[in-house]
Design an enzyme around this catalytic site. Structure first.
Site, mmCIF file in Angstrom:
data_model
loop_
_atom_site.group_PDB
_atom_site.id
_atom_site.type_symbol
_atom_site.label_atom_id
_atom_site.label_comp_id
_atom_site.label_asym_id
_atom_site.label_seq_id
_atom_site.Cartn_x
_atom_site.Cartn_y
_atom_site.Cartn_z
ATOM 1 N N SER A 198 0.836 -1.200 0.000
ATOM 2 C CA SER A 198 0.000 0.000 0.000
ATOM 3 C C SER A 198 0.870 1.249 0.000
ATOM 4 C CB SER A 198 -0.902 0.022 1.246
ATOM 5 O OG SER A 198 -1.536 1.279 1.395
ATOM 6 N N TYR A 226 -1.942 -0.072 10.686
ATOM 7 C CA TYR A 226 -1.965 -0.451 9.280
ATOM 8 C C TYR A 226 -0.687 -0.041 8.565
ATOM 9 C CZ TYR A 226 -3.468 -0.693 4.396
ATOM 10 O OH TYR A 226 -3.551 -0.984 3.049
#
Length: 378
Positions: A198, A226
């Site tokens: 990501s 995250y």
């Protein structure tokens, strides 16, 4: 100065987080990608055209019942590959296969897809999956670690294995799966490990003494969990690729799918979900978001690119952008000292000895504390 005093001084000098310049640069990259990703990727076709793949070209894909993973699985199967959907919800996977077979009817040979159960929130499940697959003694050509979680706004959750859930699902479980499947990947050489990462790793930071973010040194938020887990995956992947000898024939690649409209949006605050619906032009569909992973899994130049990055002068492994071009991960991902500590700490957390990769490459057995009592890999 005594050794203990030197170690104490060294610990005090360790970074406690990203510097403000790195932090600003990271957020600039995130915002830039969201606003301009569609323009930067305008040269790509959608769906991504894939070369015909042989029926014995085997791909294991985690998280393949929704979002990007579902598109990756469907398109690889339609290209002719043998696709293994490694998922927690096997019922949903079988229902998808029935739909895909129906839609594909008359276009060519029936799709070659199977389902195997895998729960990334259980390292026992991961180890058992790898043990069962390796027992087949067949080749594995591509492992795509796609499944991940981003529980925005949720309180911190610890898995039954004792790890923060973002760190386990996004990093620890894929790391364990990748390492334990090395025997099958070697049999399928030239093969590839593709980690769907990501752009958010750009604002991530990993404290190897506090991987679960529980000591209070940093305030836990879902964004901290995250982004840190995604950065840890990049760092671990870089070290794994460098430790794999050229003769193993395994390429390790991280990819950014871009900013994608997936099930993550259901965890977003209502106002942000509204924003997602208002700016569809900027947000990729799952089909568009799958392109970088499909490119990394099939493009013939990927092994050459990965081998080039094995040189000592280059501190990180391969990273493919959402526009299917080689790019650099974050500045923090270039931190060799932290990457080395992430490697060591990760192996400790997933219950593998420090020389696991070397032993597996040499065809030796390796004991893992997860899985069956006599779990080992040949």
């Amino acid at each position: 100065m005594s050794r203990s005093e030197e170690e104490s001084t060294s610990n005090l000098m360790k970074k406690k987080g990203l510097g403000w310049i790195e932090w600003l640069r990271g957020w600039f990259n995130v915002i830039y990608e969201m606003l301009f990703q569609r323009i930067m990727a305008s040269h790509l076709e959608n769906p991504m055209p894939l070369p015909p793949l042989p029926q014995d070209f085997t791909c294991i894909i985690t998280g393949s019942t929704s979002g990007i993973g579902r598109e990756i699985a469907r398109q690889l199967a339609e290209a002719g590959a043998h696709v293994v959907m490694a998922v927690r919800n096997t019922k949903a996977a079988h229902e998808l296969i029935l739909k895909w077979q129906h839609d594909w009817s008359g276009k060519g040979l029936p799709l070659n897809i199977e389902v195997m159960e895998l729960n990334l929130l259980s390292l026992d499940s991961v180890a058992r999956f790898a043990e069962a697959w390796n027992a087949r003694s067949g080749p594995l050509h591509v492992l795509i670690n796609n499944a991940g979680i981003f529980s925005i706004g949720e309180p911190q959750k610890i898995s039954k294995d004792g790890f923060e859930e973002h760190m386990q699902v996004n990093h620890l479980a894929p790391a364990l799966l990748s390492v334990l499947l090395l025997p099958s990947l070697i049999r399928g050489s030239p093969s590839r490990i593709v980690n769907v990462n990501s752009i958010m790793h750009q604002v991530g930071f990993v404290d190897t003494e506090d991987m679960n973010v529980v000591t209070g040194k940093r305030k836990y938020t879902s964004l901290v969990g995250y982004s840190g887990s995604k950065l840890a995956q990049v760092m671990f992947s870089s070290v794994l690729h460098k430790r794999l000898p050229a003769e193993a024939g395994i390429s390790v690649v991280c990819v950014s799918p871009g900013i994608v409209q997936t099930n993550v949006a259901r965890d977003l605050p209502k106002i942000v979900q509204t924003g997602y619906r208002l700016i569809p032009y900027f947000i990729f569909s799952p089909e568009e978001g799958s392109r970088s992973a499909l490119f990394a899994a099939t493009d013939p130049q990927i092994p050459e690119y990965c081998e080039m990055l094995k040189s000592d002068e280059w501190p990180v492994g391969a990273f493919i952008s959402q526009e299917c071009r080689p790019t650099n991960p974050s500045e923090e991902a270039h931190n060799l000292e932290t990457s080395s500590r992430v490697w060591e700490k990760t192996l400790e957390m997933i219950g593998l000895p420090s020389d696991t990769v070397e032993k597996l490459v040499e065809g030796q057995d390796v004991k893992c504390k997860y899985g069956s009592d006599d779990s080992h890999q040949d």
